[in-house]
Design a protein around this motif. Structure first.
Motif, PDB file in Angstrom:
ATOM      1  N   THR A  48     -11.826  -0.689   7.047  1.00 29.64           N
ATOM      2  CA  THR A  48     -10.417  -0.757   7.411  1.00 29.64           C
ATOM      3  C   THR A  48      -9.547  -0.788   6.169  1.00 29.64           C
ATOM      4  O   THR A  48      -9.838  -1.520   5.220  1.00 29.64           O
ATOM      5  CB  THR A  48     -10.152  -2.033   8.248  1.00 29.64           C
ATOM      6  OG1 THR A  48     -11.005  -2.028   9.383  1.00 29.64           O
ATOM      7  CG2 THR A  48      -8.702  -2.093   8.707  1.00 29.64           C
ATOM      8  N   VAL A  49      -8.504   0.007   6.156  1.00 35.00           N
ATOM      9  CA  VAL A  49      -7.489  -0.071   5.106  1.00 35.00           C
ATOM     10  C   VAL A  49      -6.215  -0.612   5.738  1.00 35.00           C
ATOM     11  O   VAL A  49      -5.763  -0.100   6.777  1.00 35.00           O
ATOM     12  CB  VAL A  49      -7.216   1.313   4.468  1.00 35.00           C
ATOM     13  CG1 VAL A  49      -6.113   1.209   3.422  1.00 35.00           C
ATOM     14  CG2 VAL A  49      -8.488   1.883   3.844  1.00 35.00           C
ATOM     15  N   THR A  50      -5.668  -1.681   5.149  1.00 40.20           N
ATOM     16  CA  THR A  50      -4.394  -2.228   5.625  1.00 40.20           C
ATOM     17  C   THR A  50      -3.425  -2.306   4.447  1.00 40.20           C
ATOM     18  O   THR A  50      -3.849  -2.299   3.289  1.00 40.20           O
ATOM     19  CB  THR A  50      -4.556  -3.646   6.213  1.00 40.20           C
ATOM     20  OG1 THR A  50      -5.080  -4.510   5.198  1.00 40.20           O
ATOM     21  CG2 THR A  50      -5.489  -3.643   7.412  1.00 40.20           C
ATOM     22  N   ASP A  51      -2.144  -2.394   4.753  1.00 40.31           N
ATOM     23  CA  ASP A  51      -1.180  -2.567   3.664  1.00 40.31           C
ATOM     24  C   ASP A  51      -0.315  -3.799   3.877  1.00 40.31           C
ATOM     25  O   ASP A  51      -0.524  -4.560   4.828  1.00 40.31           O
ATOM     26  CB  ASP A  51      -0.357  -1.292   3.420  1.00 40.31           C
ATOM     27  CG  ASP A  51       0.705  -1.045   4.471  1.00 40.31           C
ATOM     28  OD1 ASP A  51       0.822  -1.858   5.428  1.00 40.31           O
ATOM     29  OD2 ASP A  51       1.442  -0.041   4.344  1.00 40.31           O
ATOM     30  N   GLU A  52       0.668  -3.983   2.992  1.00 37.94           N
ATOM     31  CA  GLU A  52       1.470  -5.210   2.987  1.00 37.94           C
ATOM     32  C   GLU A  52       2.371  -5.300   4.208  1.00 37.94           C
ATOM     33  O   GLU A  52       2.925  -6.352   4.483  1.00 37.94           O
ATOM     34  CB  GLU A  52       2.265  -5.296   1.679  1.00 37.94           C
ATOM     35  CG  GLU A  52       3.537  -4.454   1.602  1.00 37.94           C
ATOM     36  CD  GLU A  52       3.287  -2.970   1.319  1.00 37.94           C
ATOM     37  OE1 GLU A  52       2.107  -2.543   1.263  1.00 37.94           O
ATOM     38  OE2 GLU A  52       4.285  -2.230   1.163  1.00 37.94           O
ATOM     39  N   ARG A  53       2.518  -4.223   4.951  1.00 33.47           N
ATOM     40  CA  ARG A  53       3.337  -4.271   6.163  1.00 33.47           C
ATOM     41  C   ARG A  53       2.494  -4.422   7.418  1.00 33.47           C
ATOM     42  O   ARG A  53       2.997  -4.314   8.530  1.00 33.47           O
ATOM     43  CB  ARG A  53       4.151  -2.988   6.283  1.00 33.47           C
ATOM     44  CG  ARG A  53       5.130  -2.829   5.142  1.00 33.47           C
ATOM     45  CD  ARG A  53       5.893  -1.546   5.311  1.00 33.47           C
ATOM     46  NE  ARG A  53       6.748  -1.307   4.153  1.00 33.47           N
ATOM     47  CZ  ARG A  53       7.520  -0.257   4.030  1.00 33.47           C
ATOM     48  NH1 ARG A  53       7.553   0.659   4.985  1.00 33.47           N
ATOM     49  NH2 ARG A  53       8.264  -0.101   2.965  1.00 33.47           N
ATOM     50  N   GLY A  54       1.210  -4.626   7.225  1.00 34.10           N
ATOM     51  CA  GLY A  54       0.337  -4.816   8.372  1.00 34.10           C
ATOM     52  C   GLY A  54      -0.121  -3.525   9.024  1.00 34.10           C
ATOM     53  O   GLY A  54      -0.791  -3.541  10.056  1.00 34.10           O
ATOM     54  N   ARG A  55       0.231  -2.395   8.423  1.00 41.06           N
ATOM     55  CA  ARG A  55      -0.252  -1.128   8.959  1.00 41.06           C
ATOM     56  C   ARG A  55      -1.713  -0.968   8.597  1.00 41.06           C
ATOM     57  O   ARG A  55      -2.138  -1.418   7.526  1.00 41.06           O
ATOM     58  CB  ARG A  55       0.571   0.028   8.363  1.00 41.06           C
ATOM     59  CG  ARG A  55       2.033  -0.063   8.734  1.00 41.06           C
ATOM     60  CD  ARG A  55       2.856   1.023   8.089  1.00 41.06           C
ATOM     61  NE  ARG A  55       2.947   0.857   6.647  1.00 41.06           N
ATOM     62  CZ  ARG A  55       3.815   1.504   5.878  1.00 41.06           C
ATOM     63  NH1 ARG A  55       4.646   2.372   6.430  1.00 41.06           N
ATOM     64  NH2 ARG A  55       3.854   1.316   4.577  1.00 41.06           N
ATOM     65  N   THR A 115       3.726   2.783   1.238  1.00 41.19           N
ATOM     66  CA  THR A 115       3.400   1.415   0.834  1.00 41.19           C
ATOM     67  C   THR A 115       3.974   1.148  -0.557  1.00 41.19           C
ATOM     68  O   THR A 115       4.016   2.038  -1.405  1.00 41.19           O
ATOM     69  CB  THR A 115       1.876   1.200   0.839  1.00 41.19           C
ATOM     70  OG1 THR A 115       1.602  -0.114   0.343  1.00 41.19           O
ATOM     71  CG2 THR A 115       1.149   2.208  -0.045  1.00 41.19           C
ATOM     72  N   ALA A 116       4.389  -0.083  -0.778  1.00 41.65           N
ATOM     73  CA  ALA A 116       4.863  -0.483  -2.107  1.00 41.65           C
ATOM     74  C   ALA A 116       3.769  -1.224  -2.868  1.00 41.65           C
ATOM     75  O   ALA A 116       4.003  -1.731  -3.965  1.00 41.65           O
ATOM     76  CB  ALA A 116       6.102  -1.371  -1.971  1.00 41.65           C
ATOM     77  N   ALA A 117       2.570  -1.283  -2.284  1.00 44.18           N
ATOM     78  CA  ALA A 117       1.480  -2.039  -2.902  1.00 44.18           C
ATOM     79  C   ALA A 117       1.028  -1.395  -4.203  1.00 44.18           C
ATOM     80  O   ALA A 117       0.961  -0.170  -4.313  1.00 44.18           O
ATOM     81  CB  ALA A 117       0.293  -2.139  -1.934  1.00 44.18           C
ATOM     82  N   ALA A 118       0.716  -2.242  -5.187  1.00 40.53           N
ATOM     83  CA  ALA A 118       0.174  -1.755  -6.455  1.00 40.53           C
ATOM     84  C   ALA A 118      -1.231  -2.298  -6.702  1.00 40.53           C
ATOM     85  O   ALA A 118      -1.858  -1.962  -7.704  1.00 40.53           O
ATOM     86  CB  ALA A 118       1.098  -2.153  -7.603  1.00 40.53           C
ATOM     87  N   GLY A 179     -13.442  -3.553   4.026  1.00 38.04           N
ATOM     88  CA  GLY A 179     -12.105  -2.983   3.975  1.00 38.04           C
ATOM     89  C   GLY A 179     -11.388  -3.200   2.670  1.00 38.04           C
ATOM     90  O   GLY A 179     -11.856  -3.914   1.782  1.00 38.04           O
ATOM     91  N   LEU A 180     -10.259  -2.536   2.566  1.00 37.89           N
ATOM     92  CA  LEU A 180      -9.344  -2.677   1.435  1.00 37.89           C
ATOM     93  C   LEU A 180      -8.012  -3.174   1.975  1.00 37.89           C
ATOM     94  O   LEU A 180      -7.482  -2.606   2.937  1.00 37.89           O
ATOM     95  CB  LEU A 180      -9.108  -1.332   0.738  1.00 37.89           C
ATOM     96  CG  LEU A 180     -10.296  -0.608   0.129  1.00 37.89           C
ATOM     97  CD1 LEU A 180      -9.821   0.720  -0.470  1.00 37.89           C
ATOM     98  CD2 LEU A 180     -10.979  -1.461  -0.930  1.00 37.89           C
ATOM     99  N   ARG A 181      -7.502  -4.234   1.360  1.00 37.97           N
ATOM    100  CA  ARG A 181      -6.188  -4.757   1.731  1.00 37.97           C
ATOM    101  C   ARG A 181      -5.236  -4.476   0.580  1.00 37.97           C
ATOM    102  O   ARG A 181      -5.413  -4.988  -0.521  1.00 37.97           O
ATOM    103  CB  ARG A 181      -6.297  -6.260   2.015  1.00 37.97           C
ATOM    104  CG  ARG A 181      -5.032  -6.906   2.525  1.00 37.97           C
ATOM    105  CD  ARG A 181      -5.324  -8.246   3.192  1.00 37.97           C
ATOM    106  NE  ARG A 181      -6.024  -9.168   2.315  1.00 37.97           N
ATOM    107  CZ  ARG A 181      -5.429  -9.949   1.400  1.00 37.97           C
ATOM    108  NH1 ARG A 181      -4.120  -9.917   1.254  1.00 37.97           N
ATOM    109  NH2 ARG A 181      -6.146 -10.761   0.634  1.00 37.97           N
ATOM    110  N   LEU A 182      -4.240  -3.615   0.838  1.00 39.44           N
ATOM    111  CA  LEU A 182      -3.259  -3.271  -0.195  1.00 39.44           C
ATOM    112  C   LEU A 182      -2.216  -4.373  -0.274  1.00 39.44           C
ATOM    113  O   LEU A 182      -1.672  -4.783   0.755  1.00 39.44           O
ATOM    114  CB  LEU A 182      -2.599  -1.923   0.132  1.00 39.44           C
ATOM    115  CG  LEU A 182      -3.383  -0.661  -0.248  1.00 39.44           C
ATOM    116  CD1 LEU A 182      -4.725  -0.592   0.451  1.00 39.44           C
ATOM    117  CD2 LEU A 182      -2.578   0.598   0.060  1.00 39.44           C
ATOM    118  N   THR A 183      -1.960  -4.842  -1.511  1.00 36.68           N
ATOM    119  CA  THR A 183      -1.072  -5.989  -1.699  1.00 36.68           C
ATOM    120  C   THR A 183      -0.008  -5.682  -2.748  1.00 36.68           C
ATOM    121  O   THR A 183      -0.201  -4.856  -3.644  1.00 36.68           O
ATOM    122  CB  THR A 183      -1.863  -7.234  -2.163  1.00 36.68           C
ATOM    123  OG1 THR A 183      -2.496  -6.952  -3.415  1.00 36.68           O
ATOM    124  CG2 THR A 183      -2.933  -7.622  -1.150  1.00 36.68           C
TER     125      THR A 183
END
Ligand SMILES: Nc1nc2c(c(=O)[nH]1)N[C@H]1C(S)=C(S)[C@@H](COP(=O)(O)O)O[C@H]1N2
Ligand SMILES: [Mo]
Length: 211
Positions: A48-55, A115-118, A179-183
């Motif tokens: 699972t890939v998620t980002d800082e907005r919960g997508r 996404t604004a995640a870095a 998974g990867l969680r983008l933060t």
């Protein structure tokens, strides 16, 4: 006409040059795990890939196998000082997952933007985590690998699937990854919280916090 092909000389010279400072080469493949090996059946596995907005976007085992496969060969470097040359893997570039993730939310969430995640936190089925800059898992330098040396990745080495990110110390290559969680912020993971380096470049010997 020279006796040796450029390829031969290049490889012979390479062995020394390919060893980062403070490392020794090994032919074996040590197992380094913080805890017991989890049993992760492929029938219920997902990535699972998620980002800082919960997508988020998830792939089943079969969906992952249907993605374009690559066969990277790379030298790997463990912070406990062993290096192993020319390890060969089969798996999916993390670019494929991240590009598909972006494509899906551009279609489904048209107004919300990129996404604004870095940074990313890799999360595993055993509860292990490790953090990396997003840039380090893109650009063809990081894979989700399910095959080692032509055989399904053994459970001790992270099977059914693990990350392989050879340009950083091998603790960044999460085994049993789920998974990867983008933060937005860099969030230290399991070893990083325990005193290991945020980034972990073997060529700069970034082993511990102050290195
Ligand atoms: N999920 C998980 N991934 C992990 C670890 C772990 O304990 N759990 N150990 C890390 C460390 S410290 C190293 S050096 C490598 C070791 O991989 P190997 O056991 O296949 O050599 O996996 C890394 N990935
Ligand atoms: Mo390690």
């Amino acid at each position: 006409m020279s006796t040796f092909s450029p390829g031969f000389e290049g490889r012979a010279r390479g062995i020394r040059e390919r060893l980062p400072p403070g490392q020794y080469p090994t032919e074996s493949f040590p197992v380094l795990s913080a805890g017991p090996t989890p049993q992760v059946p492929t029938a219920t596995w997902s990535f699972t890939v998620t980002d800082e907005r919960g997508r988020g976007r998830a792939w089943s085992w079969d969906e992952m196998l249907a993605l374009p496969q690559e066969e990277p060969t790379a030298d790997i470097h463990c912070v406990t000082r062993w290096s192993k040359f020319d390890t060969s893997w089969r798996g999916v570039s993390l670019d494929v997952f991240l590009d598909a993730f972006r494509d899906s939310f551009r279609d489904s969430f048209r107004d919300e933007g990129d996404t604004a995640a870095a940074f990313v936190v890799a999360e595993s089925y055993d509860g292990y985590t490790t953090n990396l800059p997003l840039a380090d898992v893109t650009g063809g330098r990081a894979w989700l690998a399910h095959t080692f040396d032509g055989f399904p990745l053994s459970p001790d080495h992270g099977g059914p699937a693990r990350l392989v990110i050879p340009h950083l110390y091998f603790w960044k290559s999460a085994k049993w990854v789920k998974g990867l969680r983008l933060t937005l912020e860099d969030e230290p993971g399991f070893w990083e919280t325990a005193g290991y380096h945020e980034y972990g470049d073997p060529w700069r010997e970034q082993r511990y916090w102050n290195d």
